[in-house]
Design an enzyme around this catalytic site. Structure first.
Site, PDB file in Angstrom:
ATOM      1  N   CYS A 144      46.196  35.564  39.768  1.00 50.70           N
ATOM      2  CA  CYS A 144      47.519  36.589  39.814  1.00 50.70           C
ATOM      3  C   CYS A 144      47.944  36.892  40.989  1.00 50.70           C
ATOM      4  O   CYS A 144      47.471  37.719  41.852  1.00 50.70           O
ATOM      5  CB  CYS A 144      47.157  37.810  38.886  1.00 50.70           C
ATOM      6  SG  CYS A 144      48.368  39.198  39.393  1.00 50.70           S
ATOM      7  N   GLU A 182      44.893  34.928  30.277  1.00 49.43           N
ATOM      8  CA  GLU A 182      43.908  36.001  30.217  1.00 49.43           C
ATOM      9  C   GLU A 182      44.012  36.347  31.719  1.00 49.43           C
ATOM     10  O   GLU A 182      43.979  35.396  32.607  1.00 49.43           O
ATOM     11  CB  GLU A 182      42.661  35.200  29.980  1.00 49.43           C
ATOM     12  CG  GLU A 182      41.389  35.956  29.886  1.00 49.43           C
ATOM     13  CD  GLU A 182      40.728  35.991  31.421  1.00 49.43           C
ATOM     14  OE1 GLU A 182      40.230  37.084  31.839  1.00 49.43           O
ATOM     15  OE2 GLU A 182      40.616  34.949  31.708  1.00 49.43           O
ATOM     16  N   ARG A 227      33.909  45.958  31.020  1.00 49.32           N
ATOM     17  CA  ARG A 227      34.728  45.095  31.707  1.00 49.32           C
ATOM     18  C   ARG A 227      35.924  45.255  30.701  1.00 49.32           C
ATOM     19  O   ARG A 227      36.080  45.455  29.398  1.00 49.32           O
ATOM     20  CB  ARG A 227      34.232  43.694  31.613  1.00 49.32           C
ATOM     21  CG  ARG A 227      35.380  42.642  32.182  1.00 49.32           C
ATOM     22  CD  ARG A 227      34.784  41.337  32.206  1.00 49.32           C
ATOM     23  NE  ARG A 227      33.533  41.294  33.237  1.00 49.32           N
ATOM     24  CZ  ARG A 227      33.690  40.698  34.330  1.00 49.32           C
ATOM     25  NH1 ARG A 227      34.817  39.813  34.478  1.00 49.32           N
ATOM     26  NH2 ARG A 227      32.728  40.569  35.393  1.00 49.32           N
ATOM     27  N   ARG A 229      39.947  43.192  30.116  1.00 47.00           N
ATOM     28  CA  ARG A 229      40.687  42.003  30.330  1.00 47.00           C
ATOM     29  C   ARG A 229      42.216  42.168  29.356  1.00 47.00           C
ATOM     30  O   ARG A 229      42.075  42.825  28.411  1.00 47.00           O
ATOM     31  CB  ARG A 229      39.942  40.727  29.638  1.00 47.00           C
ATOM     32  CG  ARG A 229      38.636  40.373  30.386  1.00 47.00           C
ATOM     33  CD  ARG A 229      38.652  40.197  31.895  1.00 47.00           C
ATOM     34  NE  ARG A 229      39.428  39.196  32.537  1.00 47.00           N
ATOM     35  CZ  ARG A 229      39.387  38.897  33.589  1.00 47.00           C
ATOM     36  NH1 ARG A 229      38.647  39.616  34.759  1.00 47.00           N
ATOM     37  NH2 ARG A 229      40.129  37.683  34.299  1.00 47.00           N
TER      38      ARG A 229
END
Length: 410
Positions: A144, A182, A227, A229
């Protein structure tokens, strides 16, 4: 922890499920929002008003595990890393045609474990994807980066020079039925939302319909780790009318570090020995004082000041510093280095960083999946991966989506 209505959970685990602090749970208890038992634990039947708990109590997880592809679905993965997403897709039934990755050690890892996979090693900018036209599915965890917004039209050309541009180019050249993007949760707010706005505009320009993006928490999908995502599911416009995508159901248990490192629900043996980093003597001495689940705030004040230095006076949580994991909670999000001061992940009992196999288990990699490269490279490959079980949960619902498209076409 088996989530049935008669079960109880700790305040800490409830805090993890609700994405709040343990202090918040305590304030809820004091004002009557939740009621604890005499031992300080919480009965699940009394927590069903919370959607997260209700979803776990009523989950259709077991039914979803039975979903199989009704035909062969060929897939391509970009930015494949060490294979976390790829293993999940394979387990669900996807047939991997090609994987692209620039990191030579990650490529060696993929080849070592799956000699039959077509690993395209090198810069994505140099790959012509037209040879893969009309493949069923494409996926990738594109990095990103901010876009220039040169023309401020927030279109395909405005993303040129970024790796998302290359991801979009692959989609334009392949025209898959469905693709999956993702990324980290931070993409939602990156550059005050402009980056996601640009991505959405490009997806529309490419001729795809984006399902509203969703952040999935790994602890709900048989992963003993906190985590998160962000997933973007996109369906080619000519197939949307036949498509009906649903997000995966949660698993009916919240798994902890103990589930990762000991024989049980995830693995049929204790974690095997492996290489790992070690602490310098002074650091080991400091971390030996930290209890399971604790961090620098649990140290004596004089040692806090010495260890934290300027950070001691800066305020804020910084709970990743001098952090020891607990067998009774999910792991914090694994990073690329378990022994760095800001992101320490100390073993629950022994005073050392988590080793390679422990790292891999918390990411739900199979024990037989071997990593290639230096120890620091192996930690990086594992730390950057999508947890295998989270990838598998998503992949099953993508198979269901493609089955739905296929059936409707007929």
């Amino acid at each position: 922890m088996n989530l049935t209505s008669k079960e109880t959970i700790s305040a800490l685990l409830l805090a993890d499920i609700m994405s709040v602090s343990k202090r918040t749970i305590e304030s809820w208890r004091k004002n009557g929002k939740v009621k604890s038992l005499e031992n300080g634990r919480y009965l699940l039947s009394g927590l069903a008003k919370f959607p997260q708990i209700q979803a776990m109590l009523e989950t259709k997880w077991e039914l979803e595990q039975k979903i199989k592809p009704i035909k062969t679905y060929n897939s391509i993965e970009l930015f494949a890393g060490a294979g976390g997403l790829a293993i999940g897709l394979e387990k669900a039934g996807f047939n991997t045609i090609a994987l692209n990755e620039i990191d030579k050690n990650a490529c060696a890892t993929l080849r070592k474990n799956r000699p039959n996979w077509n690993v395209l090693e090198g810069d994505i900018r140099n790959i012509d994807f037209t040879q893969y036209k009309n493949i069923d599915f494409l996926s990738g965890g594109f990095p990103c980066q901010a876009f220039s917004y040169a023309g401020n039209k927030l279109g395909f050309e405005d993303t040129r020079g970024t790796l998302f541009f290359e991801f979009a180019r692959a989609i334009r050249e392949i025209k898959p039925k469905v693709f999956l993007g993702e990324n980290v949760r931070g993409l939602l707010s990156h550059d005050k939302g402009k980056t996601l706005k640009a991505i959405k505009a490009v997806i529309q320009e490419l001729g795809y319909t984006l399902i509203e993006p969703r952040v999935l928490k790994a602890i709900f999908y048989k992963v003993p780790q906190k985590r998160e995502r962000l997933f973007l599911v996109c369906i080619r416009n000519d197939l949307v009318k036949n498509a009906n995508f649903e997000w995966p159901e949660p698993f009916n248990k919240v798994l902890t570090v103990k589930d990762a490192l000991k024989k049980g629900i995830l693995y049929d043996s204790d974690c095997p020995e492996s290489q790992g980093q070690i602490y310098p003597e002074q650091k080991k001495k400091v971390l030996s004082m930290v209890p399971p689940g604790g961090c620098w705030v649990n140290l004596p004040d004089d040692i806090q000041k010495e260890y934290m230095k300027k950070s001691y006076f800066m305020g804020g949580g910084k709970t990743g510093m001098a952090r020891r994991l607990s067998y009774d909670s999910p792991s914090l999000t694994l990073t690329c280095a378990p022994a760095q001061k800001q992101t320490e992940r100390c073993h629950p009992k022994e005073t050392r960083p988590l080793n390679i196999r422990e790292y891999a288990r918390i990411q739900t990699f199979p024990d037989e999946w071997e990593f290639v490269g230096s120890i620091s490279s192996q930690y990086k490959q594992i730390g950057n991966a999508v947890p295998v079980n989270l990838a598998h949960a998503m992949a099953i619902k993508l198979i269901a989506l493609l089955n739905n498209i296929e059936t409707s076409k007929k």
